[in-house]
Scaffold this motif. Structure first.
Motif, PDB file in Angstrom:
ATOM      1  N   PHE A 139       0.832  -1.207   0.000  1.00 48.44           N
ATOM      2  CA  PHE A 139       0.000   0.000   0.000  1.00 48.44           C
ATOM      3  C   PHE A 139       0.864   1.253   0.000  1.00 48.44           C
ATOM      4  O   PHE A 139       2.030   1.212   0.397  1.00 48.44           O
ATOM      5  CB  PHE A 139      -0.910  -0.001   1.232  1.00 48.44           C
ATOM      6  CG  PHE A 139      -1.839  -1.184   1.295  1.00 48.44           C
ATOM      7  CD1 PHE A 139      -2.982  -1.242   0.507  1.00 48.44           C
ATOM      8  CD2 PHE A 139      -1.570  -2.252   2.134  1.00 48.44           C
ATOM      9  CE1 PHE A 139      -3.841  -2.330   0.560  1.00 48.44           C
ATOM     10  CE2 PHE A 139      -2.414  -3.355   2.204  1.00 48.44           C
ATOM     11  CZ  PHE A 139      -3.547  -3.388   1.408  1.00 48.44           C
ATOM     12  N   ASN A 140       0.281   2.382  -0.435  1.00 48.57           N
ATOM     13  CA  ASN A 140       1.019   3.643  -0.448  1.00 48.57           C
ATOM     14  C   ASN A 140       0.792   4.463   0.822  1.00 48.57           C
ATOM     15  O   ASN A 140       1.150   5.635   0.890  1.00 48.57           O
ATOM     16  CB  ASN A 140       0.669   4.469  -1.697  1.00 48.57           C
ATOM     17  CG  ASN A 140      -0.813   4.809  -1.771  1.00 48.57           C
ATOM     18  OD1 ASN A 140      -1.519   4.814  -0.762  1.00 48.57           O
ATOM     19  ND2 ASN A 140      -1.297   5.089  -2.979  1.00 48.57           N
ATOM     20  N   LEU A 161      -2.957   1.611  -3.520  1.00 42.52           N
ATOM     21  CA  LEU A 161      -1.912   0.648  -3.850  1.00 42.52           C
ATOM     22  C   LEU A 161      -0.598   1.352  -4.168  1.00 42.52           C
ATOM     23  O   LEU A 161      -0.581   2.475  -4.686  1.00 42.52           O
ATOM     24  CB  LEU A 161      -2.335  -0.194  -5.057  1.00 42.52           C
ATOM     25  CG  LEU A 161      -3.591  -1.050  -4.873  1.00 42.52           C
ATOM     26  CD1 LEU A 161      -3.928  -1.757  -6.183  1.00 42.52           C
ATOM     27  CD2 LEU A 161      -3.409  -2.060  -3.752  1.00 42.52           C
ATOM     28  N   ASN A 162       0.511   0.659  -3.888  1.00 39.54           N
ATOM     29  CA  ASN A 162       1.840   1.170  -4.188  1.00 39.54           C
ATOM     30  C   ASN A 162       2.284   0.660  -5.557  1.00 39.54           C
ATOM     31  O   ASN A 162       2.435  -0.544  -5.752  1.00 39.54           O
ATOM     32  CB  ASN A 162       2.833   0.713  -3.117  1.00 39.54           C
ATOM     33  CG  ASN A 162       4.258   1.045  -3.503  1.00 39.54           C
ATOM     34  OD1 ASN A 162       4.595   2.201  -3.717  1.00 39.54           O
ATOM     35  ND2 ASN A 162       5.086   0.029  -3.626  1.00 39.54           N
ATOM     36  N   PHE A 163       2.493   1.582  -6.505  1.00 36.66           N
ATOM     37  CA  PHE A 163       2.967   1.253  -7.846  1.00 36.66           C
ATOM     38  C   PHE A 163       4.444   1.593  -7.950  1.00 36.66           C
ATOM     39  O   PHE A 163       4.838   2.730  -7.717  1.00 36.66           O
ATOM     40  CB  PHE A 163       2.191   2.052  -8.911  1.00 36.66           C
ATOM     41  CG  PHE A 163       0.751   1.658  -9.066  1.00 36.66           C
ATOM     42  CD1 PHE A 163       0.341   0.857 -10.127  1.00 36.66           C
ATOM     43  CD2 PHE A 163      -0.209   2.101  -8.163  1.00 36.66           C
ATOM     44  CE1 PHE A 163      -0.999   0.504 -10.280  1.00 36.66           C
ATOM     45  CE2 PHE A 163      -1.550   1.752  -8.310  1.00 36.66           C
ATOM     46  CZ  PHE A 163      -1.944   0.952  -9.372  1.00 36.66           C
ATOM     47  N   ASP A 164       5.282   0.615  -8.308  1.00 38.90           N
ATOM     48  CA  ASP A 164       6.719   0.833  -8.484  1.00 38.90           C
ATOM     49  C   ASP A 164       7.079   0.693  -9.952  1.00 38.90           C
ATOM     50  O   ASP A 164       6.872  -0.374 -10.548  1.00 38.90           O
ATOM     51  CB  ASP A 164       7.519  -0.220  -7.705  1.00 38.90           C
ATOM     52  CG  ASP A 164       7.812   0.200  -6.279  1.00 38.90           C
ATOM     53  OD1 ASP A 164       7.253   1.208  -5.825  1.00 38.90           O
ATOM     54  OD2 ASP A 164       8.610  -0.500  -5.622  1.00 38.90           O
ATOM     55  N   LYS A 165       7.646   1.762 -10.541  1.00 36.43           N
ATOM     56  CA  LYS A 165       8.174   1.653 -11.897  1.00 36.43           C
ATOM     57  C   LYS A 165       9.458   0.823 -11.839  1.00 36.43           C
ATOM     58  O   LYS A 165      10.260   0.982 -10.925  1.00 36.43           O
ATOM     59  CB  LYS A 165       8.449   3.038 -12.476  1.00 36.43           C
ATOM     60  CG  LYS A 165       8.773   3.014 -13.949  1.00 36.43           C
ATOM     61  CD  LYS A 165       8.950   4.402 -14.527  1.00 36.43           C
ATOM     62  CE  LYS A 165       9.398   4.307 -15.980  1.00 36.43           C
ATOM     63  NZ  LYS A 165       9.724   5.619 -16.547  1.00 36.43           N
ATOM     64  N   ILE A 166       9.666  -0.052 -12.820  1.00 39.11           N
ATOM     65  CA  ILE A 166      10.760  -1.023 -12.720  1.00 39.11           C
ATOM     66  C   ILE A 166      11.597  -1.086 -13.986  1.00 39.11           C
ATOM     67  O   ILE A 166      11.215  -0.552 -15.033  1.00 39.11           O
ATOM     68  CB  ILE A 166      10.199  -2.434 -12.416  1.00 39.11           C
ATOM     69  CG1 ILE A 166       9.078  -2.778 -13.414  1.00 39.11           C
ATOM     70  CG2 ILE A 166       9.730  -2.543 -10.994  1.00 39.11           C
ATOM     71  CD1 ILE A 166       8.922  -4.223 -13.683  1.00 39.11           C
ATOM     72  N   LYS A 167      12.752  -1.767 -13.858  1.00 45.31           N
ATOM     73  CA  LYS A 167      13.648  -1.999 -14.992  1.00 45.31           C
ATOM     74  C   LYS A 167      14.260  -3.392 -14.845  1.00 45.31           C
ATOM     75  O   LYS A 167      14.145  -4.029 -13.789  1.00 45.31           O
ATOM     76  CB  LYS A 167      14.739  -0.935 -15.040  1.00 45.31           C
ATOM     77  CG  LYS A 167      15.647  -0.945 -13.835  1.00 45.31           C
ATOM     78  CD  LYS A 167      16.642   0.198 -13.864  1.00 45.31           C
ATOM     79  CE  LYS A 167      17.636   0.126 -12.711  1.00 45.31           C
ATOM     80  NZ  LYS A 167      17.006   0.011 -11.379  1.00 45.31           N
ATOM     81  N   THR A 168      14.926  -3.854 -15.902  1.00 41.95           N
ATOM     82  CA  THR A 168      15.578  -5.165 -15.876  1.00 41.95           C
ATOM     83  C   THR A 168      16.526  -5.272 -14.685  1.00 41.95           C
ATOM     84  O   THR A 168      17.292  -4.341 -14.408  1.00 41.95           O
ATOM     85  CB  THR A 168      16.359  -5.394 -17.180  1.00 41.95           C
ATOM     86  OG1 THR A 168      15.448  -5.331 -18.275  1.00 41.95           O
ATOM     87  CG2 THR A 168      17.053  -6.746 -17.182  1.00 41.95           C
ATOM     88  N   GLY A 169      16.472  -6.396 -13.989  1.00 38.76           N
ATOM     89  CA  GLY A 169      17.347  -6.629 -12.847  1.00 38.76           C
ATOM     90  C   GLY A 169      16.724  -6.296 -11.509  1.00 38.76           C
ATOM     91  O   GLY A 169      17.213  -6.727 -10.461  1.00 38.76           O
ATOM     92  N   ASP A 170      15.619  -5.538 -11.509  1.00 35.90           N
ATOM     93  CA  ASP A 170      14.949  -5.234 -10.246  1.00 35.90           C
ATOM     94  C   ASP A 170      14.407  -6.529  -9.641  1.00 35.90           C
ATOM     95  O   ASP A 170      13.906  -7.407 -10.352  1.00 35.90           O
ATOM     96  CB  ASP A 170      13.808  -4.236 -10.460  1.00 35.90           C
ATOM     97  CG  ASP A 170      14.321  -2.811 -10.671  1.00 35.90           C
ATOM     98  OD1 ASP A 170      15.521  -2.582 -10.457  1.00 35.90           O
ATOM     99  OD2 ASP A 170      13.517  -1.941 -11.053  1.00 35.90           O
TER     100      ASP A 170
END
Length: 323
Positions: A139-140, A161-170
């Motif tokens: 949650f945020n 809700l908690n939204f996390d932007k991601i990239k390869t390797g996360d």
């Protein structure tokens, strides 16, 4: 007379999902005519979805048959004492073309009581993510059961809700009781307890081809929540070359990251099987009982009896898993 154990590969078990896509085919070379491949189960002992050996003299035998025959030689003495003829981990690749449902998993006690199953502690390693792709984890804001149920009732769940932007390797560690979802445009590796128990709490109001909404499990889910979990789900790890870098260590599995650029010799001192998941490049794994090439999107199981082995590659990234 029993065959000698060697590095084992298994036939992928491919799953058609309402949210799946084609990346497992295009990027990981999985062969299928399914329209929406959401998951490739690489190593599984889930009832009805048991992995079948794809290589060597034990080809076409099931993981269940191997365990019944080889017992602790396959998974290690301490693991066999705990799990018996049940393989403790489920390894998957997942491609989310669309958002997965918002969900959580029960702990061991609830899963055993309700479903005669293990719980479902898991981790994610992001292999590829489209621009602006995200994962939903937790949650945020601070949350109580009452506040959560009010947002669920009002159809405003996404606001908390908690939204996390991601990239390869996360990398993310998803403990039981934590709300989570894989967002659209994400392909990842999932390492988890052997369990297929998921409590779906929200599915974006979507319907199947016949106009039916997917089943939700809110009555079961409310008891499975842990609303007091800290935001410790993002995994930080080193990427030192040619050594095992710790990522996640929990009672159910340990996962390390390896970036190999020259031949390395490994010793198994853990009284456990080892699983290698190739997330980039390719490598040769040499043992006294056999040599196996592992490419991106492939998984290999080294039985516990293999004590010494060599991994050779000019440039490969592997996840190393044991119990």
């Amino acid at each position: 007379m029993k065959e000698m154990l060697y590095p084992l590969k298994f036939e992928p078990i491919l799953k058609d999902k309402i949210w799946g896509g084609q990346k497992l085919k295009a990027l990981l070379n999985k062969r299928s005519n399914l329209p929406n491949i959401g998951e490739s189960w690489e190593i599984s002992d889930v009832e009805g979805d048991t992995s079948i050996v794809a290589n060597g003299n034990l080809k076409n035998q099931s993981l269940k048959e191997l365990l019944e025959t080889y017992k602790s030689d396959l998974i290690g003495k301490k693991n066999y004492n705990i799990f018996g003829n049940k393989f403790p981990l489920l390894i998957k690749f997942i491609d989310a073309k669309k958002d997965l449902s918002i969900q959580l998993h029960p702990n061991d006690e609830l899963a055993a009581e309700r479903h005669d199953s293990f719980g479902k502690t898991e981790m994610w390693y992001v292999m590829q993510a489209d621009d602006d792709a995200n994962l939903i984890v937790g949650f945020n804001q601070e949350m109580t059961p009452e506040k959560y149920l009010r947002h669920l009732e009002d159809k405003t769940l996404t606001k908390i809700l908690n939204f996390d932007k991601i990239k390869t390797g996360d990398t993310y560690f998803i403990e039981v009781g934590r709300l989570h979802a894989i967002g659209a445009g994400v392909m990842l590796t999932e390492i988890q307890q052997t369990s297929d128990i998921t409590y779906r709490v929200y599915d974006w109001d979507r319907v199947d081809d016949e106009g039916n909404e997917r089943e939700l499990h809110n009555d079961l889910a409310i008891d499975a929540f842990d609303f007091n979990m800290p935001d410790n789900f993002r995994v930080q790890y080193q990427i030192e070359e040619n050594t095992s870098n710790g990522m996640v260590s929990c009672p159910y599995f340990t996962t390390n990251f390896l970036h190999i650029t020259k031949p390395i010799l490994k010793q198994n001192t853990k009284d456990s099987f080892f699983i290698y998941i190739c997330v980039e490049g390719e490598a040769m794994i040499e043992t006294e009982t056999g040599t196996e090439l592992i490419k991106k999107g492939e998984t290999v199981l080294l039985p516990a009896t293999i004590e010494t082995y060599k991994i050779t590659s000019p440039n490969v990234r592997l996840l190393e898993v044991y119990v």
